[in-house]
Scaffold this motif. Structure first.
Motif, mmCIF file in Angstrom:
data_model
loop_
_atom_site.group_PDB
_atom_site.id
_atom_site.type_symbol
_atom_site.label_atom_id
_atom_site.label_comp_id
_atom_site.label_asym_id
_atom_site.label_seq_id
_atom_site.Cartn_x
_atom_site.Cartn_y
_atom_site.Cartn_z
ATOM 1 N N ASP A 108 0.806 -1.219 0.000
ATOM 2 C CA ASP A 108 0.000 0.000 0.000
ATOM 3 C C ASP A 108 0.843 1.275 0.000
ATOM 4 O OD1 ASP A 108 1.042 -0.334 2.476
ATOM 5 O OD2 ASP A 108 -0.856 -0.231 3.572
ATOM 6 N N ARG A 109 2.122 1.164 -0.334
ATOM 7 C CA ARG A 109 2.997 2.331 -0.418
ATOM 8 C C ARG A 109 3.875 2.207 -1.650
ATOM 9 N NH1 ARG A 109 6.301 4.080 4.689
ATOM 10 N NH2 ARG A 109 6.432 5.914 3.350
ATOM 11 N N PRO A 110 4.255 3.304 -2.267
ATOM 12 C CA PRO A 110 5.168 3.220 -3.412
ATOM 13 C C PRO A 110 6.562 2.813 -2.952
ATOM 14 C CG PRO A 110 4.788 5.514 -2.818
ATOM 15 C CD PRO A 110 3.839 4.695 -1.975
ATOM 16 N N PHE A 111 7.285 2.157 -3.813
ATOM 17 C CA PHE A 111 8.655 1.764 -3.517
ATOM 18 C C PHE A 111 9.416 1.624 -4.823
ATOM 19 C CE2 PHE A 111 6.305 -2.096 -4.270
ATOM 20 C CZ PHE A 111 7.181 -2.950 -4.912
ATOM 21 N N SER A 112 10.732 1.572 -4.733
ATOM 22 C CA SER A 112 11.569 1.354 -5.912
ATOM 23 C C SER A 112 12.663 0.363 -5.544
ATOM 24 C CB SER A 112 12.176 2.678 -6.402
ATOM 25 O OG SER A 112 12.995 3.250 -5.396
ATOM 26 N N MET A 113 13.227 -0.277 -6.570
ATOM 27 C CA MET A 113 14.244 -1.295 -6.334
ATOM 28 C C MET A 113 15.392 -1.140 -7.315
ATOM 29 S SD MET A 113 11.880 -4.679 -5.723
ATOM 30 C CE MET A 113 11.067 -4.557 -7.326
ATOM 31 N N SER A 114 16.582 -1.525 -6.861
ATOM 32 C CA SER A 114 17.761 -1.614 -7.722
ATOM 33 C C SER A 114 18.346 -3.008 -7.549
ATOM 34 C CB SER A 114 18.803 -0.555 -7.338
ATOM 35 O OG SER A 114 18.332 0.746 -7.621
ATOM 36 N N GLN B 49 3.142 10.628 -8.810
ATOM 37 C CA GLN B 49 1.694 10.467 -8.685
ATOM 38 C C GLN B 49 1.339 9.309 -7.754
ATOM 39 O OE1 GLN B 49 0.866 10.047 -12.892
ATOM 40 N NE2 GLN B 49 0.133 12.152 -13.070
ATOM 41 N N THR B 50 2.078 8.203 -7.866
ATOM 42 C CA THR B 50 1.806 7.037 -7.020
ATOM 43 C C THR B 50 2.071 7.347 -5.554
ATOM 44 O OG1 THR B 50 2.382 5.530 -8.827
ATOM 45 C CG2 THR B 50 2.400 4.619 -6.596
ATOM 46 N N ALA B 51 3.192 8.040 -5.277
ATOM 47 C CA ALA B 51 3.545 8.372 -3.900
ATOM 48 C C ALA B 51 2.503 9.296 -3.272
ATOM 49 C CB ALA B 51 4.921 9.031 -3.863
ATOM 50 N N LEU B 52 2.099 10.330 -3.999
ATOM 51 C CA LEU B 52 1.119 11.267 -3.446
ATOM 52 C C LEU B 52 -0.239 10.605 -3.253
ATOM 53 C CD1 LEU B 52 1.915 14.568 -5.386
ATOM 54 C CD2 LEU B 52 2.435 14.020 -3.019
ATOM 55 N N ARG B 53 -0.652 9.788 -4.216
ATOM 56 C CA ARG B 53 -1.947 9.129 -4.099
ATOM 57 C C ARG B 53 -1.963 8.184 -2.903
ATOM 58 N NH1 ARG B 53 -6.649 10.527 -5.626
ATOM 59 N NH2 ARG B 53 -5.987 10.896 -7.766
ATOM 60 N N ALA B 54 -0.848 7.461 -2.681
ATOM 61 C CA ALA B 54 -0.787 6.495 -1.584
ATOM 62 C C ALA B 54 -0.766 7.175 -0.226
ATOM 63 C CB ALA B 54 0.449 5.601 -1.745
ATOM 64 N N LEU C 7 10.000 11.865 -0.281
ATOM 65 C CA LEU C 7 9.544 12.396 -1.561
ATOM 66 C C LEU C 7 8.322 13.288 -1.387
ATOM 67 C CD1 LEU C 7 9.510 12.584 -4.634
ATOM 68 C CD2 LEU C 7 8.284 10.392 -4.690
ATOM 69 N N VAL C 8 7.362 12.849 -0.576
ATOM 70 C CA VAL C 8 6.150 13.644 -0.376
ATOM 71 C C VAL C 8 6.467 14.919 0.400
ATOM 72 C CG1 VAL C 8 3.863 13.674 0.683
ATOM 73 C CG2 VAL C 8 4.633 11.646 -0.544
ATOM 74 N N ARG C 9 7.345 14.829 1.397
ATOM 75 C CA ARG C 9 7.736 16.042 2.144
ATOM 76 C C ARG C 9 8.420 17.044 1.215
ATOM 77 N NH1 ARG C 9 9.562 12.245 5.894
ATOM 78 N NH2 ARG C 9 11.739 12.701 5.382
ATOM 79 N N GLU C 10 9.332 16.556 0.382
ATOM 80 C CA GLU C 10 10.038 17.448 -0.546
ATOM 81 C C GLU C 10 9.068 18.056 -1.554
ATOM 82 O OE1 GLU C 10 13.137 15.105 -2.234
ATOM 83 O OE2 GLU C 10 14.464 15.308 -0.485
ATOM 84 N N CYS C 11 8.064 17.264 -1.963
ATOM 85 C CA CYS C 11 7.065 17.794 -2.894
ATOM 86 C C CYS C 11 6.265 18.916 -2.247
ATOM 87 C CB CYS C 11 6.136 16.657 -3.346
ATOM 88 S SG CYS C 11 4.875 17.175 -4.528
ATOM 89 N N ARG C 12 5.838 18.713 -1.001
ATOM 90 C CA ARG C 12 5.098 19.764 -0.285
ATOM 91 C C ARG C 12 5.931 21.043 -0.178
ATOM 92 N NH1 ARG C 12 0.474 18.396 2.387
ATOM 93 N NH2 ARG C 12 0.092 16.184 2.854
ATOM 94 N N GLU C 13 7.202 20.876 0.196
ATOM 95 C CA GLU C 13 8.084 22.043 0.359
ATOM 96 C C GLU C 13 8.258 22.780 -0.965
ATOM 97 O OE1 GLU C 13 11.569 20.264 1.931
ATOM 98 O OE2 GLU C 13 10.694 19.862 3.917
ATOM 99 N N LEU C 14 8.416 22.030 -2.046
ATOM 100 C CA LEU C 14 8.570 22.642 -3.365
ATOM 101 C C LEU C 14 7.323 23.421 -3.754
ATOM 102 C CD1 LEU C 14 10.183 22.857 -6.092
ATOM 103 C CD2 LEU C 14 8.914 20.822 -6.811
ATOM 104 N N LEU C 15 6.159 22.831 -3.536
ATOM 105 C CA LEU C 15 4.918 23.493 -3.906
ATOM 106 C C LEU C 15 4.671 24.737 -3.052
ATOM 107 C CD1 LEU C 15 2.537 20.437 -4.470
ATOM 108 C CD2 LEU C 15 3.827 21.736 -6.161
ATOM 109 N N GLU C 16 5.023 24.668 -1.784
ATOM 110 C CA GLU C 16 4.843 25.837 -0.920
ATOM 111 C C GLU C 16 5.748 26.984 -1.334
ATOM 112 O OE1 GLU C 16 5.443 24.234 2.922
ATOM 113 O OE2 GLU C 16 3.448 23.312 3.055
#
Length: 307
Positions: free
Chosen positions: A97-103, A237-242, A204-213
């Motif tokens: 139920d949360r976005p993630f990425s893998m390497s 989009q996935t991170a914000l929606r989740a 990512l979501v915190r940085e997005c909020r700060e950028l938008l503010e």
């Protein structure tokens, strides 16, 4: 299946698991994917080797769980501010139920155990009396519980490949699957409440909020926002929606409305107008601004200004 074509590899894994972005991490990485997949009912066992350094960004698992075990080499998984480094001694367990990425590094073939979410919740209810189990992101395969889980996977796999010879009766097959799921649950690292609170909103979501503010009054597009944050539009989009239930555009609009309300409540109605405040906050259509403001705060902007 075996392929050296990135698009073909991407399509097959999307069909088997979920939509995602797949890309070699370096230009020198040449895809040489090998896949073997066995599924029975609610469970599956896969062997997957990309044969190259790759980055994988899934849209989200939603209705199934995975346990990903590198048989050699190294891989990593990023979930918010948490990183799980996986190896033959440590499996990664992606969230549903949360976005993630893998390497995944080249030379790190994976054994992947698939369990449908409904099956895991059913077994968890039988095991703990509560189906709402909050799993962690890693499994210590060197622990006693981790080794027991691996043994149950081997036992299930042996029965699955014996179908052409002498497979177990159906009720025994169900017992083998449920036993493996039970071992999975008992081997998991359950996250503490402190960890969950600290990760309630990802970096990512915190940085997005700060950028938008910071840039709320500017003309920002979603691709602009994603580029500034160094991620793909889909990942953003996935991170914000989740985590917020909103799209980037909806979050920007919410920030602009909050700023407009603050300004209206602080402004002198003799010196400031609703139109001027709306424009300062990035709203160019007065009628639309008033309608959004009324829906959000339960009063017209002119009423806030007169307070």
């Amino acid at each position: 299946m075996a392929t050296t074509d990135v698009d073909q590899a991407h399509a097959k894994i999307a069909e088997l698991f979920c939509s995602h972005e797949l890309s070699p991490r370096t230009r020198a990485s040449l895809m040489d994917m090998k896949l073997r997949s066995l599924h029975r009912g609610d469970v599956g066992i896969e062997f997957l080797d990309y044969g190259a350094d790759v980055r994988i960004e899934p849209e989200g698992l939603q209705d199934f769980h995975l346990v990903q075990i590198p048989l050699a080499g190294h891989a990593s998984m990023q979930v918010g501010a948490t990183t799980v480094e996986s190896s033959p001694r440590m499996a990664s367990v992606p969230p549903v139920d949360r976005p993630f990425s893998m390497s995944w590094d080249g030379g790190s073939p994976h054994l992947i155990v698939y369990v449908r979410r409904s099956a895991l919740e059913r077994v968890a209810g039988q095991l703990y009396g509560n189906s709402a189990v909050d799993l962690g992101y890693g499994m210590d395969l060197a622990s006693g519980a981790g080794r027991a889980f691996l043994r149950s996977v081997v036992e299930l796999h042996e029965d699955m490949i014996s179908q052409s010879r002498a497979a177990a009766p159906a009720f025994v097959q169900g017992l083998l699957a449920d036993s493996m799921v039970s071992r999975l649950l008992m081997a998991m690292e359950m996250p503490s409440s402190e960890t969950r609170d600290a990760e309630s909103e990802s970096r990512l979501v915190r940085e997005c909020r700060e950028l938008l503010e910071r840039h709320a009054t500017e003309e920002l597009t979603v691709p602009d926002i994603a580029e500034c944050l160094g991620v793909s539009v889909r990942t953003l989009q996935t991170a914000l929606r989740a985590e917020t239930g909103a799209t980037p555009s909806e979050l920007l609009r919410s920030i602009r409305l909050d700023r407009a309300r603050e300004m209206l409540l602080e402004a002198n109605p003799r010196e400031q107008s609703v139109t001027a405040v709306a424009e300062l906050c990035g709203f160019t259509h007065q009628g639309r601004f008033s309608a959004l403001y009324l829906k959000t705060f339960g009063e017209l902007p002119s009423e806030s200004l007169r307070r």
